[in-house]
Design a protein around this motif. Structure first.
Motif, PDB file in Angstrom:
ATOM      1  N   TYR A 174      -8.254   9.575  -2.815  1.00  0.00           N
ATOM      2  CA  TYR A 174      -7.465   9.160  -1.641  1.00  0.00           C
ATOM      3  C   TYR A 174      -8.385   8.733  -0.499  1.00  0.00           C
ATOM      4  O   TYR A 174      -8.464   9.385   0.542  1.00  0.00           O
ATOM      5  CB  TYR A 174      -6.531  10.289  -1.180  1.00  0.00           C
ATOM      6  N   ASN A 180       0.251  -0.671  -4.911  1.00  0.00           N
ATOM      7  CA  ASN A 180      -0.909   0.210  -4.995  1.00  0.00           C
ATOM      8  C   ASN A 180      -0.414   1.646  -4.816  1.00  0.00           C
ATOM      9  O   ASN A 180       0.036   2.026  -3.740  1.00  0.00           O
ATOM     10  CB  ASN A 180      -1.927  -0.166  -3.907  1.00  0.00           C
ATOM     11  N   PRO A 182      -6.649   3.326   3.204  1.00  0.00           N
ATOM     12  CA  PRO A 182      -6.063   2.006   2.939  1.00  0.00           C
ATOM     13  C   PRO A 182      -7.081   0.933   2.554  1.00  0.00           C
ATOM     14  O   PRO A 182      -6.744   0.002   1.827  1.00  0.00           O
ATOM     15  CB  PRO A 182      -5.347   1.656   4.246  1.00  0.00           C
ATOM     16  N   GLY A 218      -1.201   6.534  -0.371  1.00  0.00           N
ATOM     17  CA  GLY A 218      -1.672   7.613   0.494  1.00  0.00           C
ATOM     18  C   GLY A 218      -1.133   8.983   0.106  1.00  0.00           C
ATOM     19  O   GLY A 218      -0.281   9.110  -0.777  1.00  0.00           O
ATOM     20  N   VAL A 221      -2.936  -3.175   8.691  1.00  0.00           N
ATOM     21  CA  VAL A 221      -2.445  -3.067   7.317  1.00  0.00           C
ATOM     22  C   VAL A 221      -1.344  -4.084   7.022  1.00  0.00           C
ATOM     23  O   VAL A 221      -0.702  -4.028   5.973  1.00  0.00           O
ATOM     24  CB  VAL A 221      -1.960  -1.643   6.954  1.00  0.00           C
ATOM     25  N   LEU A 235       0.842  -1.196   0.000  1.00  0.00           N
ATOM     26  CA  LEU A 235       0.000   0.000   0.000  1.00  0.00           C
ATOM     27  C   LEU A 235       0.880   1.250   0.000  1.00  0.00           C
ATOM     28  O   LEU A 235       1.529   1.568   0.989  1.00  0.00           O
ATOM     29  CB  LEU A 235      -0.906   0.007   1.240  1.00  0.00           C
ATOM     30  N   PRO A 262       2.187  -2.281   4.367  1.00  0.00           N
ATOM     31  CA  PRO A 262       2.305  -0.843   4.092  1.00  0.00           C
ATOM     32  C   PRO A 262       3.671  -0.537   3.484  1.00  0.00           C
ATOM     33  O   PRO A 262       4.621  -1.309   3.633  1.00  0.00           O
ATOM     34  CB  PRO A 262       2.170  -0.220   5.484  1.00  0.00           C
ATOM     35  N   GLY A 297      -7.297   0.866  -1.015  1.00  0.00           N
ATOM     36  CA  GLY A 297      -6.101   0.232  -1.581  1.00  0.00           C
ATOM     37  C   GLY A 297      -6.165  -1.285  -1.473  1.00  0.00           C
ATOM     38  O   GLY A 297      -5.774  -2.009  -2.403  1.00  0.00           O
ATOM     39  N   ILE A 298      -6.665  -1.768  -0.336  1.00  0.00           N
ATOM     40  CA  ILE A 298      -6.798  -3.221  -0.149  1.00  0.00           C
ATOM     41  C   ILE A 298      -7.781  -3.791  -1.164  1.00  0.00           C
ATOM     42  O   ILE A 298      -7.512  -4.817  -1.803  1.00  0.00           O
ATOM     43  CB  ILE A 298      -7.246  -3.530   1.300  1.00  0.00           C
ATOM     44  N   ASP A 319      -5.843   3.153  -7.005  1.00  0.00           N
ATOM     45  CA  ASP A 319      -7.149   2.965  -6.368  1.00  0.00           C
ATOM     46  C   ASP A 319      -8.230   2.926  -7.444  1.00  0.00           C
ATOM     47  O   ASP A 319      -8.214   3.719  -8.386  1.00  0.00           O
ATOM     48  CB  ASP A 319      -7.447   4.111  -5.397  1.00  0.00           C
TER      49      ASP A 319
END
Length: 198
Positions: free
Chosen positions: A75, A52, A78, A14, A133, A11, A98, A81-82, A70
């Motif tokens: 934004y 990601n 997470p 962010g 995460v 991830l 992460p 992102g997952i 994404d």
């Protein structure tokens, strides 16, 4: 389950708000960038590593990984992102890590696999707290996560609680999960790691 059944997803999508808006995955730490440490914890231990990311995509592609953004802009955190990683993976299981925890243990994937049992999700636990995460997730949960996001869910632990989940015990290496949100965090972890080598 073998490593061929698992995709690794880093991830790195962010905004890096607490680091002045910089792209944390590309931040230098010691002799490498943060993303490279995350990749090392997965290389050779999963069938494929995905990153990601939502900016500097060419920098991330230069690492030789498939880069996925994404699925929805803005934004959204997470959990988005997952979901994007679960959607893109081609294996029955996905390990999430992460981009800003450079001390993750080499046996991270093996220990998550060993902990999963009959559960759908295994979450790293350092003896005191969960690290949501850092987790192994059954890819069959992709559609459910998509629905949760559509309903407005953005909290990882609340989504995990909808499923059968377990903890993977990493109480022997709690410092492995230090994540670097600020310059002070970077300096503190660098000092800890130097002390560990002394």
């Amino acid at each position: 389950m073998t490593h061929d059944d698992v995709t690794g997803v880093i991830l790195a999508g962010g905004q890096g708000r607490r680091m002045g808006g910089r792209d944390k995955g590309l931040e230098p730490f010691g002799s490498a960038r943060l993303i490279e440490y995350a990749k090392r914890s997965l290389d050779g231990r999963v069938a494929e590593v995905l990153i990601n990311a939502n900016r500097h995509l060419d920098d991330y592609r230069a690492l030789g990984c498939r880069v996925i953004s994404d699925r929805e802009s803005g934004y959204q955190g997470p959990l988005m992102g997952i979901w994007s990683g679960l959607e893109a993976a081609q294996t029955p299981w996905v390990v999430i890590v992460p981009c800003d925890s450079p001390a993750l243990p080499d046996d991270l994937v093996a220990r998550l696999i060993a902990a999963i049992g009959e559960a759908d999700i295994a979450v790293a636990h350092d003896g005191e707290r969960d690290h949501p995460v850092v987790a192994l997730i059954r890819r069959d949960l992709t559609a459910d996560l998509g629905e949760a996001l559509k309903e407005g869910e953005r909290k990882i632990d609340r989504w995990y609680a909808r499923h059968v989940w377990t903890r993977a015990d990493f109480s022997d290496c709690p410092a492995a999960f230090a994540n670097l949100n600020t310059e002070d965090d970077k300096a503190r972890l660098a000092q800890q790691l130097r002390a560990g080598d002394a």
